[in-house]
Structure formats: C-alpha cells, structure tokens
Write a protein that holds these residues in place. Structure first.
Motif, short mmCIF file in Angstrom:
data_model
loop_
_atom_site.label_atom_id
_atom_site.label_comp_id
_atom_site.label_asym_id
_atom_site.label_seq_id
_atom_site.Cartn_x
_atom_site.Cartn_y
_atom_site.Cartn_z
N ASP A 10 0.83 -1.20 0.00
CA ASP A 10 0.00 0.00 0.00
C ASP A 10 0.86 1.25 0.00
O ASP A 10 0.61 2.20 -0.75
N TYR A 32 -8.48 4.41 0.24
CA TYR A 32 -8.00 4.28 1.62
C TYR A 32 -8.86 5.04 2.62
O TYR A 32 -9.46 6.06 2.30
N GLU A 36 -5.79 5.47 7.53
CA GLU A 36 -4.67 4.90 6.79
C GLU A 36 -3.83 6.00 6.14
O GLU A 36 -2.61 5.94 6.11
#
Lengths: 449, 449
Positions: A10, A32, A36
């Motif tokens: 990610d 997201y 995050e």
C-alpha cells in the motif's frame, strides 16, 4: 474491505501515486480510509501532506488531520494550508479534536484561527482550551446527544435523529432537565423498546457514572475501563452537562500513560517523542545520565574509601562488578513489578507492606542461590573459601537491598503523591551499587585481612 | 451515584457488613456496583467471597464473577459454589466471559461444568475454548445482533429488539445473507432515520472492518483503536459471521500487553502475576538472574584477562564501575524508547535504520559530554591527563555501543519475528559491561603502560 493495514505494498502504491499527477493521486487516495492516510503521512514530506489534504474532500481531510499522531504535528500542517481551506477543516473537526490540535500552536496562531470561526465554534473551542489537557475537561467533546426528561418516546426519537445529524457517532443519550442539569442516561435501545406514550423520565438510568470536568484523565480511563463504558458524561460543579469523553480517547490516554511509565522507569524524560530527532533525545536523556554520573561517583567513592583493602582490589574487582550488576538487575525487576502494580491497582497500606515483605523474601532467596554459585566458583577458581563466604554474604545482602528499595521507593513516592515511575532504574541502582561495594569491601576488610 | 471508586471508607463499611448478619450484608451490597464488589473481593477471604456470591441475585453474582481480575481466580470461586448456583451463574454469563473463566480450570473440572449446561450453551463454550486465547476467536463473544439484509426497516427494528433482549449491550448491528455470510454493518441510528419501506440492504456499510477468528489479539486491538470501533465483527474463512470483539476486551488486552512489555524489558517473565506470592516471583525472576550471572562472569573474565594491567587495577577499578554503569543506563534508555516505538508503530526498514543512526549520534554526544566530565575529574583528582583521555575514549565508545545495541537488537528481533521486549536490560547491559571493560582496560594497557 480486504486489507485493513497499510502494508508495504500500500505504502509503495501510494508513494508511486504521489509521484504522478493529481488525478491519479486522488483516485488512489479514494481506496483508503482516513486513518490509513494519516499513517502514510508519517513517512512523507510536508509538501506532499499539504498536497494530499488539498486534494481530499473536506470531510476526509479533517478526519485525516484528526487521526494524525500528535508526534506528526497536525497543527503544523494546518498552519501551512490556505486560510479558507483551513477554516473549512477546523469547522468540520469535532470540538475536542480541534482543541487538541489548536492547543499545540503559539497563542497568536491560536487567535488567528479562532478569529475566522463563527462565534459559537470559537467560544466552544476557547472553553475547551481553558481546561487542563490531562483532565476530563481537556479530553471531552462538547457535542453530545441531550434530551429533556419530559419528552415522550416519539419526540425523543425525533430529537435524537435531529441532534445526531451533526455527529459521526454516539453511544449514549444524555437526559437533562430544563436547566441542563444532568439527570442520567438512557440507551437508544430502551427508548425504542418503550411503549408509544412512555416518557423518558420512566426509562432514565439515574445511577449512571459521570465525572467532573477537573477529574484527572487517568481516573476517567479507569472508570471507562472498569464499567465498560463507551462514553462517560462530564458535568460542572453544579451538575450541568458539559460534554462526554469517549472510549477511544481513553485508549489513547492508556497508551500515553504506558509510554510514560516505560520511559520514566528507564530514565528517559516522559516528554521525549518516540520518533523525535537526536537533539530532542539528547536533551531528554543527558540530564538523567549526568545524575547517574553523580551517583556513579558516589559508588566509586566507596571503592576509594577502602584504602586498607587496596591490596585485595585486583582480586575483588572482578567480583565487585558481578555483585553490583546483579543487584541492579534484581532492583529493576522489583521496580518494574511494583510500578506496574501501582498503575493498575490501588494498594492498601497492608498490601503495600506485604509487597515489600515479599520482595525482601525474593531478594533473600535469589541472592542466596546466586551467591552460592559464586561461592563455589571462588572456592575452585581463586582457592579461597573465606573469599567465597564474603561474596555470598555481599550478594545476598545486596539482593535484599535491591528488593526493598525496588519495591519500597515507588510505594513511598506514590504515598506522598509523587509519580512512582520517577523512581527510575537510575535512582534504584545507585543503592545497589553503593551497598554492593560497601558490603563486599567492608566484609572483605573484616574477614580477609 | 456519588462515589465511583471503592475508597477506604467503602471498603471498611463493606468489611464491617461482612462481620454482621446476612440481612445487613445484603442491604449494604445493594449500594454497590458489581465491578466494585469485584474490587472488594481482592482483599477478602475465599469464604467471604463465597458467602457474598450466595447472597447476591444471580445476575449481579455473574457480573461480579465476570468483573473479577484473572489474578483473583474467579474459576476457583466458581468451583467452590453449590453446583446448582454455579450452573445458574454460568448460564447468566456471556459466552466469552464464561469461556475465559472455564479455560483456567483442569480438563475434568471443565467437563463437569459443561455437562450440566444445555447442549446449546455447552457447544458454544466448547467452540470458544478451541480458539487460541490470544486471538480474535479467543476474545470474541458469540452473542451478536445479526439481521438479514433483505429485511425492511420495521422488521429489522422488531428483530433487533427481540435479539437484544438477551444482551446487556450492543453497539453495531451486523448484516448477513441467508447463509450467515457477513455483508457489513449498519448503525441503529441509520435504521431509525431510514424511510418506512426502506430495506436494510440500502443502508448497510459494506466497507466495515472485520477480522478472522485466528487474527492475533494485538492486531485486533490495533484495528479497534485505529478505526475507533466499539466492536469488530469476527468471521471464519468462508466469511460466515462468528461473533464480535468489543472495545472493553481490547482495553484489557492493551493493559496486558503493556504489563508484558514493562516486565520483559526489566528481565521478569511475562507470566509473573503482579500480585503473586514470593514463590512465583522467585520462579519467574531467578532464571533471568542466573543468565545475568553468566553474563557478569563474562564481563569479569575481561578484567581477569588483562593481567598486564593488574598494577593499574586499583586505580582503574573505581572508573570501571562508572563506565559500565553509565553504558548500562544509556542502553536501557535506548531500549525503552525503541521497544515502545515498535509496539506502537510499524517501522519501515528505512525508519529502523534511521532509528539506529539516531541512537549512534545520541550515544556519541552523551558519551562525549559525560566522558569530558570524568576526564576533568581524573586530571584534578588522579593527576593524570592520559588516564583522563583513556576514560573519555572508553566512555564515548561504550555509550555508542549502548545506543547501537539498545536500538538495534530489538529492531533485529522484531524483524526476525521475535518479541523485541525479550531484549531485556539484562541482555543489553551484557554488551555494555563487556565492551566497557574491554575498552577501558584495553586502552589503558596501550596508553598507560
């Protein structure tokens, strides 16, 4: 939602998107959660943070800023934004989050931001800023669901729906009288289950736990944890409802208090930021090390004092380090157990007394076992039973002192109202160094000369 | 409710009531919350606990037992009760609480209790017992609100009210399909706000965070804390809804993990009960102390190795303790900051590298400052500039080693999948003892002889 954590894939995907144009970045960000993105912010530049905040819709942007860790300095990010964007974001933040962030700014910067807000928002935040950061008042959010105890079921539900429009989440409905005096809480479930013409006053739980605005945050955390509450109402001295502290604030408080404990016990100032730079680390730790240097001189003065045993010192010096080191570690063990116990439970005087007695016994036994091992070693290696006996006695004595000081000092500090974790291993090991040398050299000068 | 804490007045009032007849005791107990009675239990005899449980109504009695701290051994209390009373209480407990308590019993005792339960209760508890205690499965409660995604608003509310009869508290409504496959969550607020003929499928939040039964409890705690959740759904490998973990379980997990960290870092086994007796404490700490004794022999072997410098040892021995002690404390500081940082954040390789680099710099500076102080002292007190230089170099070198090992070792352990807190101060200070003596005596034998 498949992945909940921001893993390496990610992060590199997001960083690649940062390298691309705004369109790609915006599309990637949409995959997201705000929390995050807040984690991503820990490893990207200030400029990139600013660019991302400007790309996000105001709701997500404010969530990201609220979720940013204190150590990533959301207030600096806020200052860098265009004033219009900044105000939009501050208006979107919950009052308690806005206050936490604004409180980190200089006074003139605070004023600048508050001036641009509506009078109602500004005065709410000003009130929150006036509470000590580490109290219920400092933690609380003023946005609560509050309904009058004379409402009927139907009116209450309408009112709750109306009030909850502006709130992300609520867990309890607070009940007040016409003067905003706190009368208890009622759960949404109980309201729904009630008969159509029932009044709130029939359903209210008047025994609800609440706190005063000046209640210490540790006490708030303890209550929320003890009674398994999702939130706790905060009232003033006249029982007027001021706001609520929610369980998620308490999780942060617990983590902070635990960081403080573990740092203090290891001789690091509680305000050292874990991810701070070396300058802050030196500032935080050097004073403790200089105190330690003073205490180390004290211990070495003991060695210098024993002139009569000077001929024995080459023989004893290898054992001195063993006795002092073992005492230091035993003291650290007793200290860790005691500090942790104090921070989780309230000990009665009798329990405190028994805790020290237990550590005395533990020191006696651990000292005797280890002392015996060294006695045997000294007998076979240095061919002196008497030397072995001296070491055995010094080891046992020093481990007893380790147990008593490691448990007794934090308990006494707690008793006189000082944070027990300040009795760091640096302070405690002074005792075991000094007494270890005194015992070994004192006994040696009596028994070996 | 005026007092929330069980203060000394409350305890003595309750203890006085224990001295009286059952009627007085029962009346006094009614003034207190179950979690307060659970605190009282920490300081009264087994017989008194049993008597109180028998006096309480079954609902309060089960709450008290659920709230008792693991270290007060609720399972022993349960065993002592009359079988009929015991079954009533177990039936009243939430499955997750019942499982936690029963899991502490011997297998034949578990069997005895489960046999008396209804088949449904017994099989639910047996399933929970099969999960590892430190996973989502081990923490979860199987009693959840679950509604079918095809229900209409009105039917859904009726169903929620029906299901919530048996539950003390719920925070989220789980949505499943006809095969119990988890489809997301919906808040009670959103259901109430919806139009009359709306279906649940229109309101469901399909992006809800969930965990698998085998997810580690630390990960569960991190998610609940990161996303500010009151509860998190638990599913099996086929996405079937199994249960939920609530925020209050996570608060307990965090406290336990923090206790473990602080104990391990101080060389105490993680399974030492804070309020355990001296036998348990000796068992938990003696192995670490014997390891420390081994490492201390290693350090003292360094001293013995330097035969050529033996004439210098009386002079150097006072400084040896200073250098080793300072190194040990600096290493403990670096260790505490690093272990705490690892347990709160996931560090990238680059961040880990920079953390060690930072500690190198901090060690260099703190070592040089303290080394300079000792140099000046040695010059004026022992009239030897060269001795001062030797000490300065040894101090600086040892503090650099302290910084590198104190940060590097826990980071490497984390990287290879070992709990970084195991790099206790005992292990770390071995490095600073050995290298401190090596540097001081090695430099002295080169520069002073």
């Amino acid at each position: 939602m498949q992945s909940f954590e921001l893993d390496k894939t990610d992060v590199s995907k997001l960083k690649q998107a940062i390298g691309g144009d705004n369109e790609l970045l915006k599309a990637t960000l949409e995959e997201y959660h705000a929390s995050e993105i807040a984690i991503l912010f820990e490893s990207i530049s200030k400029e990139d943070r600013q660019r991302i905040i400007n790309l996000l819709d105001v709701e997500t942007a404010s969530e990201v800023i609220a979720e940013m860790h204190e150590e990533s300095h959301p207030e600096e990010l806020l200052l860098q934004l265009h004033p219009e964007k900044r105000i939009e974001i501050v208006e979107e933040l919950d009052y308690d989050d806005a206050t936490d962030i604004i409180s980190q700014l200089e006074e003139h910067e605070q004023k600048e931001i508050l001036e641009d807000l509506s009078e109602h928002d500004a005065s709410s935040i000003r009130t929150l800023l006036s509470y000590d950061e580490e109290t219920a008042g400092g933690l609380m959010n003023t946005q609560v669901i509050r309904i009058n105890l004379n409402l009927t079921k139907k009116d209450a539900i309408d009112e709750i729906i109306r009030q909850s429009e502006e709130m992300e989440e609520f867990y309890t409905v607070n009940v007040v009288d016409d003067e905003n005096t706190f009368k208890g809480v009622v759960s949404l479930k109980d309201i729904i289950k009630a008969k159509g013409n029932a009044k709130i006053t029939e359903m209210v739980n008047a025994d609800a736990v609440y706190v005063k605005a000046e209640t210490d945050q540790e006490e708030v955390a303890r209550l929320i944890s003890q009674y398994n509450l999702t939130s706790i109402p905060v009232v003033d001295d006249h029982m007027k409802l001021l706001g609520r502290v929610t369980f998620d604030d308490v999780i942060d408080v617990l983590e902070d208090e635990n960081t403080e404990d573990i740092l203090k016990i290891s001789g690091v100032s509680e305000d050292e930021e874990l991810s701070g730079n070396w300058i802050e680390a030196v500032k935080s730790r050097l004073p403790w090390l200089i105190i330690n240097l003073g205490t180390a001189f004290l211990a070495s003065a003991v060695i210098r004092h024993f002139d009569p045993t000077i001929d024995l010192i080459p023989l004893l010096s290898a054992y001195m380090t063993i006795i002092a080191g073992m005492g230091g570690n035993a003291a650290t063990q007793a200290l860790a157990v005691t500090v942790r116990r104090i921070s989780l439970y309230d000990l009665t005087d009798n329990q405190a007394y028994r805790a020290v007695l237990k550590e005395f016994t533990v020191g006696l036994i651990n000292g005797a076992v280890n002392g015996l091992i060294v006695l045997v070693f000294a007998y076979f290696f240095d061919h002196s039973l008497m030397l072995g006996v001296v070491i055995f006695l010094a080891m046992t004595g020093n481990m007893i002192i380790a147990g008593i000081t490691g448990s007794g000092i934090p308990l006494i500090l707690k008793r006189i109202g000082i944070d027990p974790a300040i009795a760091s291993s640096i302070i405690i090991t002074t005792f075991t160094d000094v007494f270890g040398f005194l015992l070994l050299l004192g006994l040696a000068s009596k028994l070996l000369l």
